[in-house]
Each structure stands twice: as C-alpha cells, then as structure tokens.
Scaffold this motif. Sequence first.
Motif, PDB file in Angstrom:
ATOM      1  N   TYR A  95       0.822  -1.206   0.000  1.00  0.00           N
ATOM      2  CA  TYR A  95       0.000   0.000   0.000  1.00  0.00           C
ATOM      3  C   TYR A  95       0.855   1.255   0.000  1.00  0.00           C
ATOM      4  O   TYR A  95       2.001   1.237   0.435  1.00  0.00           O
ATOM      5  N   SER A  96       0.270   2.335  -0.454  1.00  0.00           N
ATOM      6  CA  SER A  96       0.858   3.665  -0.302  1.00  0.00           C
ATOM      7  C   SER A  96      -0.234   4.560   0.272  1.00  0.00           C
ATOM      8  O   SER A  96      -1.406   4.187   0.280  1.00  0.00           O
ATOM      9  N   ALA A  97       0.136   5.722   0.741  1.00  0.00           N
ATOM     10  CA  ALA A  97      -0.831   6.673   1.298  1.00  0.00           C
ATOM     11  C   ALA A  97      -1.158   7.721   0.240  1.00  0.00           C
ATOM     12  O   ALA A  97      -0.260   8.378  -0.285  1.00  0.00           O
ATOM     13  N   GLU A  98      -2.429   7.859  -0.067  1.00  0.00           N
ATOM     14  CA  GLU A  98      -2.863   8.890  -1.003  1.00  0.00           C
ATOM     15  C   GLU A  98      -2.974  10.219  -0.260  1.00  0.00           C
ATOM     16  O   GLU A  98      -3.615  10.295   0.780  1.00  0.00           O
ATOM     17  N   ILE A  99      -2.325  11.233  -0.791  1.00  0.00           N
ATOM     18  CA  ILE A  99      -2.379  12.566  -0.204  1.00  0.00           C
ATOM     19  C   ILE A  99      -3.189  13.452  -1.141  1.00  0.00           C
ATOM     20  O   ILE A  99      -2.777  13.706  -2.275  1.00  0.00           O
ATOM     21  N   ARG A 100      -4.343  13.890  -0.661  1.00  0.00           N
ATOM     22  CA  ARG A 100      -5.212  14.764  -1.458  1.00  0.00           C
ATOM     23  C   ARG A 100      -4.890  16.212  -1.095  1.00  0.00           C
ATOM     24  O   ARG A 100      -5.167  16.653   0.018  1.00  0.00           O
ATOM     25  N   LEU A 101      -4.302  16.913  -2.044  1.00  0.00           N
ATOM     26  CA  LEU A 101      -3.889  18.294  -1.821  1.00  0.00           C
ATOM     27  C   LEU A 101      -4.938  19.253  -2.354  1.00  0.00           C
ATOM     28  O   LEU A 101      -5.536  19.012  -3.403  1.00  0.00           O
ATOM     29  N   THR A 102      -5.140  20.341  -1.624  1.00  0.00           N
ATOM     30  CA  THR A 102      -6.151  21.335  -1.992  1.00  0.00           C
ATOM     31  C   THR A 102      -5.466  22.609  -2.483  1.00  0.00           C
ATOM     32  O   THR A 102      -4.243  22.670  -2.589  1.00  0.00           O
ATOM     33  N   THR A 103      -6.267  23.616  -2.725  1.00  0.00           N
ATOM     34  CA  THR A 103      -5.755  24.924  -3.145  1.00  0.00           C
ATOM     35  C   THR A 103      -5.528  25.855  -1.956  1.00  0.00           C
ATOM     36  O   THR A 103      -5.231  27.037  -2.155  1.00  0.00           O
ATOM     37  N   ASP A 104      -5.647  25.340  -0.734  1.00  0.00           N
ATOM     38  CA  ASP A 104      -5.368  26.156   0.449  1.00  0.00           C
ATOM     39  C   ASP A 104      -3.931  26.665   0.408  1.00  0.00           C
ATOM     40  O   ASP A 104      -3.077  26.093  -0.273  1.00  0.00           O
ATOM     41  N   ARG A 105      -3.650  27.717   1.158  1.00  0.00           N
ATOM     42  CA  ARG A 105      -2.285  28.265   1.219  1.00  0.00           C
ATOM     43  C   ARG A 105      -1.273  27.162   1.516  1.00  0.00           C
ATOM     44  O   ARG A 105      -0.258  27.049   0.853  1.00  0.00           O
ATOM     45  N   TYR A 106      -1.542  26.344   2.544  1.00  0.00           N
ATOM     46  CA  TYR A 106      -0.726  25.189   2.887  1.00  0.00           C
ATOM     47  C   TYR A 106      -1.633  23.961   2.851  1.00  0.00           C
ATOM     48  O   TYR A 106      -2.684  23.958   3.484  1.00  0.00           O
ATOM     49  N   SER A 107      -1.223  22.934   2.139  1.00  0.00           N
ATOM     50  CA  SER A 107      -2.005  21.709   2.071  1.00  0.00           C
ATOM     51  C   SER A 107      -1.050  20.524   2.116  1.00  0.00           C
ATOM     52  O   SER A 107      -0.063  20.492   1.378  1.00  0.00           O
ATOM     53  N   GLY A 108      -1.330  19.568   3.002  1.00  0.00           N
ATOM     54  CA  GLY A 108      -0.450  18.412   3.109  1.00  0.00           C
ATOM     55  C   GLY A 108      -0.856  17.493   4.230  1.00  0.00           C
ATOM     56  O   GLY A 108      -2.014  17.488   4.660  1.00  0.00           O
TER      57      GLY A 108
END
Length: 137
Positions: free
Chosen positions: A10-23
Amino acid sequence: MGYPVRAGKYSAEIRLTTDRYSGVSLFHFPQDWRGKNALAFSVFNPGEPVELLFRVHDRLHTGDKQEYHDRFNGGRILARGWNDIVIPMTAIHDAPASRKMDLAHIRGFGLFVMDQPEPRLLYLDDVRLVEGNHPEE
C-alpha cells in the motif's frame, strides 16, 4: 488502476487542496531518531512537476510559536513518477538556528505544498529511518 506502490502492498494517497498550505503530518512515527543515518521516503507524482516541502520538529518546537528557523525545513521539485528522497540526519540535527534538534524526542514530520492552482494527488510510500551513525545530542 490501484494506488502506485513503491514497497509493500500500500501507499498513502495525499489529497492536496488549493489552500495556502495543504499536506499531511505523521505523528504516529518513532520519536527516537538517535542512531539513525537518514530519513527516507518515496513520493509518486502522477502529474506535472510540483514543489513538495517537508518539515521535522522536536518537542522543543511545539507550542504557540512554531518558528520556521527552529525546525528542519526542506523541499524538492517532484518530477512525474517516483521521487526518492533521503534527508541526512545531520541536516535534521543541525537545522534549528540556535540549538540542535532533540533527536530523542521528534514530534512530527510533515509534507506539504503551497498555493496550488488546482487540487492534486500525491502518493507517499516507504517512509523509514535509515540505520547508521549521526551526531548525538
């Protein structure tokens, strides 16, 4: 198609947004990094290149201030596909401007992007501490 995997199942899916900082931040991770040579991890980028920023902080960095110069900060431009990142423990240990990182009490490791024009995905895998020697406290 399933998630891309570098090691294991498995790997971890990171869903990034348009926020100033996303992670994401990893808090459930070994806290004693003494005797380790490096922090290593792999990130799969399915899209266009993006700058991934990362940080490591210890127990002395927690609290209200969280000053930039009082932790380890790094970054890498991720190409499309797998990107293997290795951070020498000496770089983490020596990162705070006015002290040494307390490697016996690491409290967090985070990955983030800034000001993305659209949401995107990254995949984190094979996060590990590499055995070896490093400067002691």
